[in-house]
Structure formats: structure tokens, C-alpha cells
Write an enzyme that holds these catalytic residues in place. Structure first.
Site, PDB file in Angstrom:
ATOM      1  CB  SER A  29      47.258  39.119  48.324  1.00 50.44           C
ATOM      2  OG  SER A  29      47.394  38.564  47.037  1.00 50.44           O
ATOM      3  CG  ASN A  30      43.237  38.201  44.888  1.00 50.21           C
ATOM      4  OD1 ASN A  30      43.527  37.161  44.321  1.00 50.21           O
ATOM      5  ND2 ASN A  30      43.568  39.394  44.407  1.00 50.21           N
TER       6      ASN A  30
END
Ligand code: C5P
Length: 220
Positions: A29-30
Site C-alpha cells: 500500500s502507500n
């Protein structure tokens, strides 16, 4: 904002990160917090629009009068956007969509073994480009989070993805972008450039919503 300038319009907005599963317990993810997208959704709803917010996993309260659809992966987000885009007047892609997903998600938790391991990634669908490719496309706004050559990459995206506007922030600066409560944007149309100087994300969102409404009127 009590002026209901967007009454009768339907705005569709994406926000937050996506999660790309590696196995049943892990993902890629980020750092997107979703704050900017949620602030835009609130500003558009306050201005009278019917707002649908397709959100990745974030820890934020849904603004009042906003119809929120929760998704996890880029593919989920793509499906929900395509299912809701019909009769949308404005689409704003604020989500930090993962560019790649895991080629083959493991059905069981991956065991530790060798010192090195590889994960094969494949491209995710580009949601904003797919919306902008529709025959009856809504007025389409993208975001560009760049760490270098902000103007160059933003304008390239505007053209390549067939967008109407692109809002660029430089995530290398510490007090704007990602988890921050403030932001500053440079917004590019094909012919013009607009500066929204450093302010709270809610103030920036109000200015951006007003700018989008005005640019959309000019285009019609
Ligand atoms: O190409 P890049 O990911 O930098 O483009 C950013 C813009 O494209 C943002 O508006 C983002 O929400 C959108 N995007 C998308 N689907 C993707 C990747 C990016 O809608 N798979």
C-alpha cells in the site's frame, strides 16, 4: 458555504490508498491518508452536489450528505467507479491507486525460507484514464503527486490521460501532501495554470471545487 451552486450535479470522487494483497495477511500500500479526497467530498456536498465517494481503507469519518463506498484494492475501486460513473458530471481522482498488483496472490500465508524472494507484479487498471476514455466522459480531474519535475509530469498526465484538469502537489515538501492537514496545489488545464497557496486541506478543497465548477462552465 451555503451557496448551493452545485445543486442538481452528481460528483464522483476517489480517495485514500488501495491495498494489493500478497497473501491472506499481507499487502502492498502507500501513505495516502484520504484527507484531501474527503475534504473535496465535503466541499462539493456543502455546495449542493450529490456526492459519491469511493474510498480505500482510511481512518476518516464520512462527511455528512456524502454517499461513501468502501473498497480495498485498485480493482475493487475500478469496478465501483465504473458502476457509478454514468450520469456523473464531475469525476475527481484523488486516490493514490497502486500502480501494480501482485500477479498471483498466495492462497495461504507465505512461509519464510530463502534469504531472497521475488514477488511478481502486474499493472492495475488506470481508473482515471478509463473514465476519461468514456464517450460521454464527465469533466475529469486528476491529481499528480510528484517528488520532482512537478509541472512536466503533471502536464504529461493531463494530456496522456485525456483529463480536463490536473492538480499537482509536490510530496517532497514536508508540509503538504500525504498525511498533512495542509496542502498547496498548482492546477493545470490545457491552456491555463492556477495557484492555490498553502492552506488547510478543507480551504484548498473549497477553492478547488469552485475552480472545477468555473472551468467546467467555461468548457460548456
Ligand atoms: O500516473 P499516476 O498514478 O501518477 O496518476 C495519478 C492520477 O491518476 C491520480 O489522479 C490518480 O488518482 C489516478 N490513478 C488512477 N488509477 C490508477 C493510477 C492512478 O485513477 N491505477
Amino acid at each position: 458555504n451555503t451557496a448551493q451552486i452545485l445543486k442538481g450535479q452528481h460528483w464522483l470522487i476517489t480517495a485514500g490508498p488501495t491495498r494489493e494483497a500478497i497473501d491472506p495477511v499481507r499487502y502492498i500500500s502507500n501513505h495516502s491518508s484520504g484527507k484531501m479526497g474527503f475534504a473535496i467530498a465535503k466541499a462539493a456536498a456543502d455546495a449542493g452536489a450529490t456526492v459519491t465517494l469511493v474510498s480505500g481503507p482510511v481512518a476518516l469519518v464520512t462527511p455528512s450528505n456524502v454517499n461513501r463506498i468502501n473498497v480495498i484494492s485498485a480493482e475493487n475501486m475500478h469496478q465501483q467507479v465504473m458502476a457509478h460513473v454514468k450520469s456523473t458530471n464531475v469525476f475527481i481522482a484523488c486516490a493514490a491507486v497502486a500502480d501494480y498488483k501482485i500477479a498471483e496472490v498466495a492462497q495461504q500465508k507465505i512461509k519464510k525460507s530463502n534469504d531472497n524472494m521475488q514477488i511478481n507484479l502486474v499493472k492495475n487498471p488506470d481508473i482515471v484514464a478509463d473514465v476519461a476514455a468514456l464517450a460521454d466522459k464527465p469533466f475529469t480531474v486528476g491529481f499528480a503527486a510528484e517528488t520532482q519535475d512537478v509541472e512536466h509530469y503533471a502536464k504529461d498526465k493531463l494530456t496522456r490521460k485525456n483529463l480536463d484538469l490536473i492538480a499537482a502537489n509536490n510530496v517532497a515538501a514536508s508540509n503538504q501532501g500525504f498525511n498533512s492537514d495542509t496542502n498547496a496545489l498548482t492546477v493545470f488545464s490545457h491552456a491555463k495554470q492556477f495557484e492555490l497557496p498553502l492552506a488547510s486541506k478543507q480551504q484548498i478543497a473549497q477553492q478547488l471545487v469552485a475552480l472545477i465548477a468555473q472551468q467546467r462552465d467555461e468548457n460548456q
